[in-house]
Write a protein that holds these residues in place. Structure first.
Motif, mmCIF file in Angstrom:
data_model
loop_
_atom_site.group_PDB
_atom_site.id
_atom_site.type_symbol
_atom_site.label_atom_id
_atom_site.label_comp_id
_atom_site.label_asym_id
_atom_site.label_seq_id
_atom_site.Cartn_x
_atom_site.Cartn_y
_atom_site.Cartn_z
ATOM 1 N N ALA A 182 0.836 -1.219 0.000
ATOM 2 C CA ALA A 182 0.000 0.000 0.000
ATOM 3 C C ALA A 182 0.861 1.254 0.000
ATOM 4 O O ALA A 182 0.628 2.181 -0.778
ATOM 5 C CB ALA A 182 -0.927 -0.016 1.224
ATOM 6 N N VAL A 183 1.886 1.269 0.835
ATOM 7 C CA VAL A 183 2.762 2.433 0.896
ATOM 8 C C VAL A 183 3.544 2.573 -0.406
ATOM 9 O O VAL A 183 3.699 3.668 -0.952
ATOM 10 C CB VAL A 183 3.719 2.332 2.102
ATOM 11 N N LYS A 189 -1.481 8.891 -3.736
ATOM 12 C CA LYS A 189 -2.314 9.474 -2.688
ATOM 13 C C LYS A 189 -3.539 8.598 -2.459
ATOM 14 O O LYS A 189 -4.346 8.427 -3.371
ATOM 15 C CB LYS A 189 -2.799 10.851 -3.118
ATOM 16 N N PRO A 190 -3.691 8.053 -1.276
ATOM 17 C CA PRO A 190 -4.870 7.244 -1.022
ATOM 18 C C PRO A 190 -6.038 8.097 -0.527
ATOM 19 O O PRO A 190 -7.027 7.561 -0.052
ATOM 20 C CB PRO A 190 -4.389 6.282 0.070
ATOM 21 N N TYR A 224 14.231 4.136 4.416
ATOM 22 C CA TYR A 224 13.138 4.174 5.384
ATOM 23 C C TYR A 224 12.336 2.871 5.388
ATOM 24 O O TYR A 224 11.922 2.383 6.446
ATOM 25 C CB TYR A 224 12.221 5.372 5.136
ATOM 26 N N GLU A 225 12.097 2.304 4.215
ATOM 27 C CA GLU A 225 11.306 1.077 4.173
ATOM 28 C C GLU A 225 12.061 -0.085 4.804
ATOM 29 O O GLU A 225 11.509 -0.851 5.586
ATOM 30 C CB GLU A 225 10.904 0.751 2.737
ATOM 31 N N GLU A 226 13.333 -0.234 4.469
ATOM 32 C CA GLU A 226 14.089 -1.350 5.037
ATOM 33 C C GLU A 226 14.136 -1.249 6.560
ATOM 34 O O GLU A 226 13.924 -2.233 7.273
ATOM 35 C CB GLU A 226 15.507 -1.385 4.475
ATOM 36 N N TYR A 278 0.628 9.764 5.342
ATOM 37 C CA TYR A 278 -0.804 9.446 5.436
ATOM 38 C C TYR A 278 -1.010 8.138 6.205
ATOM 39 O O TYR A 278 -1.795 8.069 7.157
ATOM 40 C CB TYR A 278 -1.418 9.331 4.034
ATOM 41 N N TYR A 279 -0.302 7.100 5.780
ATOM 42 C CA TYR A 279 -0.515 5.799 6.424
ATOM 43 C C TYR A 279 -0.051 5.807 7.878
ATOM 44 O O TYR A 279 -0.642 5.136 8.731
ATOM 45 C CB TYR A 279 0.184 4.688 5.634
ATOM 46 N N GLY A 280 1.019 6.556 8.164
ATOM 47 C CA GLY A 280 1.492 6.629 9.546
ATOM 48 C C GLY A 280 0.524 7.377 10.438
ATOM 49 O O GLY A 280 0.233 6.964 11.558
ATOM 50 N N ALA A 281 0.000 8.492 9.919
ATOM 51 C CA ALA A 281 -0.887 9.323 10.747
ATOM 52 C C ALA A 281 -2.247 8.669 10.952
ATOM 53 O O ALA A 281 -2.948 8.984 11.917
ATOM 54 C CB ALA A 281 -1.052 10.691 10.103
ATOM 55 N N THR A 282 -2.623 7.773 10.064
ATOM 56 C CA THR A 282 -3.930 7.116 10.203
ATOM 57 C C THR A 282 -3.801 5.705 10.768
ATOM 58 O O THR A 282 -4.754 4.927 10.746
ATOM 59 C CB THR A 282 -4.649 7.029 8.845
ATOM 60 N N ALA A 283 -2.631 5.374 11.288
ATOM 61 C CA ALA A 283 -2.384 3.996 11.724
ATOM 62 C C ALA A 283 -3.148 3.629 12.988
ATOM 63 O O ALA A 283 -3.391 2.453 13.246
ATOM 64 C CB ALA A 283 -0.890 3.792 11.951
#
Lengths: 58, 405
Positions: free
Chosen positions: A50-51, A56-57, B86-88, B168-173
């Motif tokens: 997803a990331v 932009k989701p 960052y991903e690793e 986005y994904y971090g803030a909505t986790a």
């Protein structure tokens, strides 16, 4: 060699990878990876698709 | 209640997030809760539960991930070194958290977007997660990219888009997102489409007993006789805007000479900033003190506090300066205008505006009564607003609410 961690082929844990390629030469620490594997959710996958869509989701 | 506070950054570190985590730990453990602190080890070689001495080395994880997530299998991850880094590291954090075991916690409280996304992916479904946002990673990195065009990272490049996506994904986790300022809340709503009802705002608190203990412990530094002291405690990084203060001081030097300045902290910009100060012939006026543990005592010897940052949310340094009764000259970046009322507790200038900052400093140096009045107002505001007890009460209420829903 006593005291060295017991190594197993990493492919044992291929289930968590989206692309399940074979790497017979890559070994991992069994005790560590067994504990990790036991605690991961069943649907856990790497990489985080997803990331990495980078879209932009919202 | 057993609580995990977790950060992606190295612990223990000098910055505000670590201070925030340890404040929560100390206060909650004092009333019978159990709090663990997870983060990257300070040498970045592994991840740890700091207070329990539990560590897992990245070398137990990295070689395997390098093989399984090589470019042919995860091409997007390799589309830019920043993404790969960052991903690793985030995936290693996920696996480390699984190794440590998240099932033992009643609640998880993450301190940044990377940790929020990481732990949300590996936690048991029944364990609630509170995602705290202390600042804007994408805002900081996008500013950096804009100011360094030679990096070749534009708005359509993968690294740029990655920053927005992970934010986005971090803030909505979490089940709920906490931030400390209305500014940050508005950013999350407008830039990332996070619904208002998911965001809770409450300000940080300051451990005043610890502050006054350190203030009274004193310092080896002494203000020069006949001079007023300007102080800027901050990490010496781009985002803190120390260069703006130095430019302002280069102008102030021609207006009056009854001041000197302490710049307290260290960072990757130190040499560049020292060169800038030397280039403006500020030797003897501007002193780079490096990292110090006597900042409260230094504040007590100072007259004016400056925080001319490019972006910040709610820095502890401003709270400490206000407790010390100093007027603050701050930029209008981020949440700072919520902390400093122009003309009442300090003076607010536009971001990256050294001319206005120099004028504000000159005004405060010239007008003793005005400077002292702003300082008194700041101290009164701080005493009522930056209460650690209030912050802990709000946090506990939030934990309880999230656990019950």
């Amino acid at each position: 060699m006593s005291g060295e961690p017991y190594q197993v082929i990493g492919d044992l844990y291929n289930r968590i990878f989206t692309v399940q390629a074979t790497h017979i030469d890559v070994k991992v620490d069994y005790a560590v990876w067994n504990q990790i594997f036991a605690n991961l959710p069943k649907d856990y996958k790497l990489p985080d698709a997803a990331v990495l869509l980078l879209d932009k989701p919202f | 209640m057993k609580i995990l506070l977790a950060t992606f950054w190295g612990i223990p570190h000098v910055g505000g997030v670590w201070k925030y985590m340890t404040q929560i730990q100390q206060r909650l453990e004092a009333i019978g809760h159990q709090v663990d602190l997870m983060g990257t080890t300070i040498d970045e070689a592994g991840f740890c539960i700091h207070n329990r001495g539990r560590v897992i080395s990245k070398e137990k994880l990295r070689p395997f991930l390098d093989a399984k997530l090589a470019a042919p299998y995860a091409p997007q991850m390799h589309s830019h070194p920043l993404i790969r880094y960052y991903e690793e590291n985030r995936y290693m954090m996920e696996l480390s958290a699984a190794y440590m075991g998240l099932n033992q916690y009643d609640i998880i409280h993450t301190q940044d977007i990377f940790t929020g996304r990481a732990l949300s992916r590996v936690k048991p479904a029944h364990v609630p997660l509170v995602a705290q946002v202390h600042g804007s990673v994408s805002g900081e990195l996008h500013s950096h990219f804009r100011l360094h065009p030679h990096l070749g990272i534009g708005e359509n490049s993968p690294a740029w888009r990655y920053c927005k996506t992970i934010e986005y994904y971090g803030a909505t986790a979490g089940d709920v997102t906490i931030t400390s300022t209305q500014w940050q809340k508005n950013e999350l709503m407008h830039d990332f489409g996070i619904p208002e009802h998911r965001i809770t705002v409450f300000q940080y608190g300051l451990d005043t007993a610890d502050f006054w203990y350190k203030a009274q412990a004193g310092t080896t530094m002494h203000r020069p006789p006949g001079k007023k002291m300007i102080i800027f405690p901050a990490r010496l990084s781009f985002v803190k805007g120390v260069d703006v203060l130095i430019s302002a001081l280069g102008m102030l030097k021609y207006m009056r000479n009854d001041w000197e300045c302490w710049i307290v902290g260290d960072g990757e910009k130190r040499e560049e900033l020292e060169r800038q100060a030397n280039g403006l012939a500020l030797q003897g006026l501007v002193h780079f003190l490096g990292v110090r543990h006597d900042i409260p005592a230094l504040l007590m010897q100072s007259d004016i506090f400056v925080h001319s940052c490019i972006q910040d949310n709610q820095p502890f340094s401003v709270m400490e300066a206000q407790h010390a009764g100093l007027p603050a000259c701050v930029s209008n970046a981020g949440g700072l205008p919520e902390m400093v009322e122009h003309g009442v507790t300090g003076l607010v200038s536009p971001v990256r505006d050294p001319v206005t900052l120099a004028q504000h400093l000159e005004l405060l140096l010239r007008n003793d009564e005005f400077r002292l009045q702003l300082g008194r107002n700041a101290a009164a505001w701080a005493a009522g607003h930056w209460s650690l007890d209030l912050m802990i009460d709000r946090l506990l209420n939030l934990y309880t609410h999230v656990m019950n829903h």
